[in-house]
Design an enzyme around this catalytic site. Structure first.
Site, short mmCIF file in Angstrom:
data_model
loop_
_atom_site.label_atom_id
_atom_site.label_comp_id
_atom_site.label_asym_id
_atom_site.label_seq_id
_atom_site.Cartn_x
_atom_site.Cartn_y
_atom_site.Cartn_z
N ASP A 15 0.76 -1.16 0.06
CA ASP A 15 0.23 0.01 -0.03
C ASP A 15 0.68 1.36 0.14
O ASP A 15 0.45 2.44 0.53
CB ASP A 15 -1.07 0.21 1.15
CG ASP A 15 -1.98 -1.03 1.16
OD1 ASP A 15 -2.36 -1.41 0.00
OD2 ASP A 15 -2.23 -1.91 2.26
N LYS A 18 1.81 2.06 -5.11
CA LYS A 18 2.44 1.49 -6.17
C LYS A 18 1.48 1.71 -7.70
O LYS A 18 1.98 2.09 -8.83
CB LYS A 18 2.56 -0.24 -6.34
CG LYS A 18 3.44 -0.36 -5.05
CD LYS A 18 3.52 -1.87 -4.75
CE LYS A 18 2.09 -2.66 -4.23
NZ LYS A 18 2.00 -2.27 -2.84
N GLY A 42 -4.46 -4.35 -3.65
CA GLY A 42 -5.59 -3.41 -3.94
C GLY A 42 -4.87 -1.89 -4.43
O GLY A 42 -4.22 -1.56 -3.45
N HIS A 43 -4.89 -1.69 -5.55
CA HIS A 43 -4.21 -0.59 -6.29
C HIS A 43 -4.89 0.30 -6.56
O HIS A 43 -5.85 0.38 -7.56
CB HIS A 43 -3.18 -1.10 -7.28
CG HIS A 43 -2.16 -2.21 -7.06
ND1 HIS A 43 -1.28 -2.89 -7.86
CD2 HIS A 43 -1.86 -2.57 -5.72
CE1 HIS A 43 -0.77 -3.85 -7.21
NE2 HIS A 43 -0.89 -3.58 -5.79
N GLN A 226 1.88 -6.02 -3.29
CA GLN A 226 2.21 -6.46 -1.99
C GLN A 226 3.60 -5.52 -1.50
O GLN A 226 3.83 -4.47 -2.28
CB GLN A 226 2.48 -7.74 -1.34
CG GLN A 226 1.42 -8.60 -1.34
CD GLN A 226 0.50 -8.90 -2.66
OE1 GLN A 226 1.31 -9.65 -3.47
NE2 GLN A 226 -0.71 -9.01 -2.65
P1 GDP Z 1 -0.83 0.27 -3.46
O1 GDP Z 1 -1.45 -1.00 -3.07
O2 GDP Z 1 0.60 0.24 -3.17
O3 GDP Z 1 -1.16 0.63 -4.94
O4 GDP Z 1 -1.36 1.50 -2.61
P2 GDP Z 1 -3.03 1.53 -2.39
O5 GDP Z 1 -3.82 2.00 -3.61
O6 GDP Z 1 -3.45 0.34 -1.65
O7 GDP Z 1 -2.71 2.53 -1.06
C1 GDP Z 1 -2.25 4.04 -1.39
C2 GDP Z 1 -3.55 5.06 -0.95
O8 GDP Z 1 -2.80 6.19 -0.94
C3 GDP Z 1 -4.45 5.03 -2.16
O9 GDP Z 1 -5.60 5.52 -1.55
C4 GDP Z 1 -3.88 6.25 -3.13
O10 GDP Z 1 -4.96 6.90 -3.90
C5 GDP Z 1 -2.97 6.94 -2.13
N1 GDP Z 1 -2.07 7.84 -2.34
C6 GDP Z 1 -1.15 7.40 -3.37
N2 GDP Z 1 -0.03 8.40 -3.48
C7 GDP Z 1 -0.44 9.27 -2.63
C8 GDP Z 1 0.16 10.63 -2.05
O11 GDP Z 1 1.15 11.07 -2.61
N3 GDP Z 1 -0.59 11.28 -1.25
C9 GDP Z 1 -1.74 10.83 -0.67
N4 GDP Z 1 -2.42 11.75 0.20
N5 GDP Z 1 -2.55 9.82 -1.17
C10 GDP Z 1 -1.62 9.03 -2.00
P1 IMO Z 2 -1.09 -4.31 -2.26
O1 IMO Z 2 -0.48 -4.53 -3.61
C1 IMO Z 2 -0.83 -4.82 2.17
C2 IMO Z 2 -0.89 -8.79 3.65
C3 IMO Z 2 -2.29 -9.20 4.50
C4 IMO Z 2 -1.74 -10.20 5.50
C5 IMO Z 2 -0.55 -10.86 4.40
C6 IMO Z 2 -0.90 -12.33 3.96
O2 IMO Z 2 -2.48 -3.73 -2.20
O3 IMO Z 2 -0.02 -3.45 -1.57
P2 IMO Z 2 -2.54 -12.94 2.05
O4 IMO Z 2 -3.96 -12.72 1.76
O5 IMO Z 2 -1.64 -12.25 1.04
O6 IMO Z 2 -2.15 -14.35 2.30
O7 IMO Z 2 -2.01 -12.20 3.28
O8 IMO Z 2 -0.21 -9.88 3.64
N1 IMO Z 2 -1.29 -8.34 2.34
C7 IMO Z 2 -1.27 -6.96 1.87
N2 IMO Z 2 -0.97 -5.90 2.95
N3 IMO Z 2 -1.08 -4.47 0.63
C8 IMO Z 2 -1.13 -5.71 0.12
O9 IMO Z 2 -1.05 -5.71 -1.42
C9 IMO Z 2 -1.34 -6.85 0.66
N4 IMO Z 2 -1.68 -7.99 0.38
C10 IMO Z 2 -1.53 -9.10 1.13
O10 IMO Z 2 -2.84 -8.11 4.97
O11 IMO Z 2 -1.14 -9.50 6.44
MG MG Z 3 -2.92 -1.68 -1.77
#
Ligand code: GDP
Ligand code: IMO
Ligand code: MG
Length: 441
Positions: A15, A18, A42-43, A226
């Site tokens: 998270d 990416k 979840g991207h 991840q």
């Molecule tokens: P990922 O799994 O690495 O793709 O990240 P996620 O999408 O799960 O979580 C990142 C969260 O931060 C999302 O809600 C994005 O919209 C948000 N986000 C990404 N870059 C920035 C940033 O520079 N500032 C803020 N405030 N939010 C951001």
């Molecule tokens: P993105 O791509 C954050 C964590 C779960 C748990 C562990 C194992 O959005 O960054 P799993 O279901 O994979 O067997 O769970 O890994 N986990 C993540 N945490 N971002 C993710 O993906 C994750 N995908 C799995 O919360 O601790």
């Molecule tokens: Mg994510």
């Protein structure tokens, strides 16, 4: 068109942002390929204020015409993929003209999901906190050489002949060991066949598709899911996911040899978060932690679970930099630190009265470590800044300190969730020597 092939990985516990960065980079590449994980990811992409959350489909899909490949290292739920395709189609995205699904992806079955959830329930307070999507059991079956591949779905008899004994085995575990309900093999068969109708035409020898892009002289963007410390081998075991999340996996997860990887961009949150259980040295259980969670909107995009929050940890980043061969960092969510009087960076750990600067790989030891912080002056506003020259001096100093401690230059700085809220310090595609945030080589 730039030539470099870039791997994008999360450097912390996922998270990091990416998805946003991959969408931004996709503008300049010939294809995007996911190499591991599944719909546990979840991207989030925010384009013109509109939010899209991608789970399995590569984050390049909103750039028209760019092929997006689900590589062989991914574990694929046919039902989840169909849902995601339909969601995107309902917003006008022509998914089928871009998406390619590897014939060699391992298939997630309903019984994998049942096993994942049964195991978590059985672990009680020692649960990993998985996403409950069947990721672990599917990778287990892959390694045990009894898994089902997407190419098996092309022939119904072949699929049934593999599915029936596998579900029987799963049901034995579910009913005898976990005391849970069995899963119907026939219902699983019908459900997957129905879902497969939606994307069967997209199945291909994905390595050849990527190779063709490369032969046209276009760049390949390898999308990691991840984060580094969720890696099955290099992460905070056993509180990890079941795939290799680090840059080395980009090769085996796509069928592109390792010499195709020319650059590795590490996506790094300006602070730290983690979902699920496991050691987290800089975790804050106080008001500051809550402030980070609220300002950063730190709730899982897939499960909605609150993310644990803490200060930036330079020790984990340094290890991440080495394990991934990071060429550059993309620091995200700097804006979430706006308005703090001071900000902290963890520069060492304390354990049993000793201070050290190397992160231990043993999760039990890591759990006992206490952070040693360096405190720096805060700043007012960085939100939305797209030019590093406009950053407040204190924010610039924070970037310089991060670079010094991690030993990797910052290439990109993200200052908001929107596609355009990004500043380029060093072009990730450029061959030129990187400068630091102070503009020095
Ligand atoms: P990922 O799994 O690495 O793709 O990240 P996620 O999408 O799960 O979580 C990142 C969260 O931060 C999302 O809600 C994005 O919209 C948000 N986000 C990404 N870059 C920035 C940033 O520079 N500032 C803020 N405030 N939010 C951001
Ligand atoms: P993105 O791509 C954050 C964590 C779960 C748990 C562990 C194992 O959005 O960054 P799993 O279901 O994979 O067997 O769970 O890994 N986990 C993540 N945490 N971002 C993710 O993906 C994750 N995908 C799995 O919360 O601790
Ligand atoms: Mg994510």
């Amino acid at each position: 068109m730039p030539k470099k092939n870039i791997v994008v990985v999360g450097t912390q516990w996922g998270d990091e942002g990416k998805g946003k960065v991959i969408d931004w980079l996709t503008d300049r590449v010939g294809c995007v390929v996911r190499f591991q994980g599944g719909h546990n990811a979840g991207h989030t992409l925010v384009i013109n204020g509109k939010k899209t959350i991608l789970r399995l489909i590569p984050s390049g899909i909103l750039r028209e015409g760019v092929p997006c490949v689900i590589g062989n290292g991914v574990v694929l739920s046919p039902v989840a993929l169909t849902q995601e395709i339909e969601e995107l189609e309902s917003t006008g995205v022509d998914v089928k003209s871009q998406l390619v699904v590897s014939a060699s992806c391992s298939v997630i079955l309903p019984s994998h999901i049942a096993l994942d959830q049964a195991r978590e329930r059985a672990k009680g307070k020692n649960a990993i906190g998985t996403t409950g999507r069947g990721i672990g059991p599917t990778y287990e079956d892959k390694v045990a050489r009894r898994g089902i591949h997407v190419c098996d779905l092309l022939d119904k008899d072949r699929f049934w002949s593999k599915l029936e004994p596998l579900v029987e085995y799963h049901n034995f575990l579910l009913t005898n060991y976990y005391n849970e309900e069995p899963v119907s093999a026939k219902e699983s068969f019908d459900e997957i066949n129905k879902a497969f109708e939606k994307f069967g035409s997209l199945v291909a020898d994905s390595a050849s598709v990527i190779e063709a892009v490369k032969n046209k002289g276009e760049s390949i963007l390898f999308e990691g899911a991840q984060g580094t410390f969720l890696d099955i081998d290099l992460g905070t075991y056993p509180y990890v996911t079941s795939s290799n999340t680090t840059a080395g996996a980009a090769s085996v997860g796509t069928g592109m040899g390792p010499l195709n990887i020319e650059s590795v961009l590490g996506i790094t949150k300006a602070y730290t978060t983690r979902v699920g259980a496991g050691p987290f040295v800089t975790e804050l259980h106080d008001e500051t932690g809550m402030r980070l969670a609220e300002k950063g909107n730190e709730f899982g995009s897939v499960t909605g679970r609150p993310r644990r929050c803490g200060w930036f940890d330079a020790l984990i980043l340094r290890r991440s930099a080495r394990m991934n061969s990071l060429s550059g960092l993309c620091l995200t969510k700097l804006d979430v630190l706006d308005g703090f009087d001071t900000v902290k960076i963890c520069v060492a750990y304390k354990l049993n009265g000793e201070t050290f600067t190397e992160m231990p790989m043993d999760s039990d030891l890591l759990e006992q470590c206490e952070p040693v912080y360096e405190e720096m002056p805060g700043w007012d506003v960085t939100a939305g800044i797209q030019n590093i020259d406009n950053l407040p001096e204190a924010a610039k100093n924070y970037l310089v300190r991060v670079e010094e401690l991690v030993g990797v230059p910052i290439s990109l700085l993200s200052t908001g969730p929107g596609r355009t809220e990004i500043a380029v310090l060093n072009d990730p595609f450029s061959e030129e020597t990187a400068v630091n945030a102070a503009g020095e080589i």
